[in-house]
Design a protein around this motif. Structure first.
Motif, short mmCIF file in Angstrom:
data_model
loop_
_atom_site.label_atom_id
_atom_site.label_comp_id
_atom_site.label_asym_id
_atom_site.label_seq_id
_atom_site.Cartn_x
_atom_site.Cartn_y
_atom_site.Cartn_z
N CYS A 89 83.98 40.47 45.40
CA CYS A 89 84.11 40.07 44.00
C CYS A 89 83.85 38.57 43.85
N THR A 91 85.45 36.59 41.74
CA THR A 91 86.67 35.86 41.37
C THR A 91 87.75 36.03 42.43
N ASP A 92 88.65 35.05 42.50
CA ASP A 92 89.71 35.11 43.51
C ASP A 92 90.70 36.23 43.25
N ASN A 93 90.97 36.52 41.96
CA ASN A 93 91.95 37.56 41.65
C ASN A 93 91.31 38.93 41.43
N GLY A 94 90.00 39.02 41.55
CA GLY A 94 89.31 40.30 41.46
C GLY A 94 89.20 40.88 40.08
N ARG A 95 89.29 40.05 39.06
CA ARG A 95 89.24 40.59 37.69
C ARG A 95 87.86 41.16 37.35
N ARG A 97 86.22 43.21 39.30
CA ARG A 97 86.01 44.46 40.04
C ARG A 97 85.88 45.65 39.10
N LYS A 102 90.25 48.73 41.59
CA LYS A 102 91.54 48.22 41.12
C LYS A 102 92.65 49.25 41.22
N TYR A 108 91.68 50.51 46.77
CA TYR A 108 92.05 49.21 46.21
C TYR A 108 91.49 48.13 47.12
N LEU A 110 90.51 43.97 47.26
CA LEU A 110 90.41 42.61 46.75
C LEU A 110 89.76 41.78 47.83
N PRO A 112 87.44 38.64 47.76
CA PRO A 112 86.66 37.53 47.22
C PRO A 112 85.47 37.21 48.13
N ARG A 115 85.73 34.92 51.33
CA ARG A 115 86.81 35.13 52.29
C ARG A 115 86.28 35.79 53.56
#
Length: 226
Positions: A89, A91-95, A97, A102, A108, A110, A112, A115
């Motif tokens: 993704c 974004t760092d918070n996975g918004r 995705r 999610k 699930y 996450l 980034p 990473r």
């Protein structure tokens, strides 16, 4: 070489005629390696869960990764485009995705893009200017510019390797087939969580969405030129 023409047949294709020989002209062919990322080679801390996944890790380390290394080496020498897809993704918070990534449970994710656990395993790191697409969907076509990229490069045939057979491989293969690409899935370069899931999904997608073959079958279509 395997008898790929009669292997992995579902009920629908038990009595179907054999397909034509494989034809993969290098200038019209790409190899797509999907989701062989660090995160999937990390054993769970829980011993019971680690034991449950052990057959998958053994297949990845003993079969899929070595065979995919050989496949990418062959493709490069044959002048075939090598492309990678990985779940990552922006974004760092996975918004950003997709909903499937999610939802709670195994899917699930996450990851980034910068990473370490989201990176392709070092043994299969892209070389030179090889393309990597980042996806937040199962299909490598749905949420990326891969479709346009393949068309821009004149690609008609896509060789597929990676994980998981019953998830991102299957979804990508179906998307490619719907876009009228000729798709070849290399069985010994793929894995699902279990051997049963792997083989069942190959039977489902074989003949209608792709041809399921072994790496030696692919190698025989095009001796390396460089």
């Amino acid at each position: 070489m395997s008898n790929w023409k009669t292997a992995y047949r579902s009920f629908y294709y038990e009595n179907a005629e054999e397909p034509d020989d494989l034809s993969l002209p290098p200038e019209e062919t790409a190899l797509l390696v999907i989701d062989i990322q660090n995160t999937y080679l990390e054993e769970p801390d829980d011993k019971t869960e680690a034991a449950r996944w052990q057959p998958f890790f053994e297949r990845m380390n003993g079969t899929v990764i070595p065979n995919t290394i050989a496949l990418t080496d062959w493709a490069r020498k044959a002048g075939i485009e090598v492309i990678f897809a990985r779940i990552a993704c922006q974004t760092d918070n996975g918004r950003d995705r997709s909903l499937s990534q999610k939802k709670p449970g195994f899917n699930y994710l996450l990851l980034p893009k910068d990473r370490a656990d989201s990176q392709i395993v070092p043994e299969l790191a892209p070389q030179a200017d090889e393309i990597t697409v980042l996806k937040t969907t199962d299909s490598a076509l749905t949420g990326t510019n891969l479709r346009l990229t393949l068309h821009n490069m004149g690609i008609k045939n896509v060789i597929v390797a990676g994980i998981f057979t019953d998830q991102c491989i299957s979804s990508t293969v179906r998307s490619l087939a719907d876009e009228s690409f000729n798709v070849v899935v290399v069985e010994n370069c793929c894995a699902a969580a279990t051997a049963d899931l792997h083989h069942r999904e190959l039977e489902i997608i074989n003949m209608i969405y792709c041809h399921v073959v072994q790496s030696d079958d692919v190698f025989a279509t095009c001796p390396p030129t460089r």
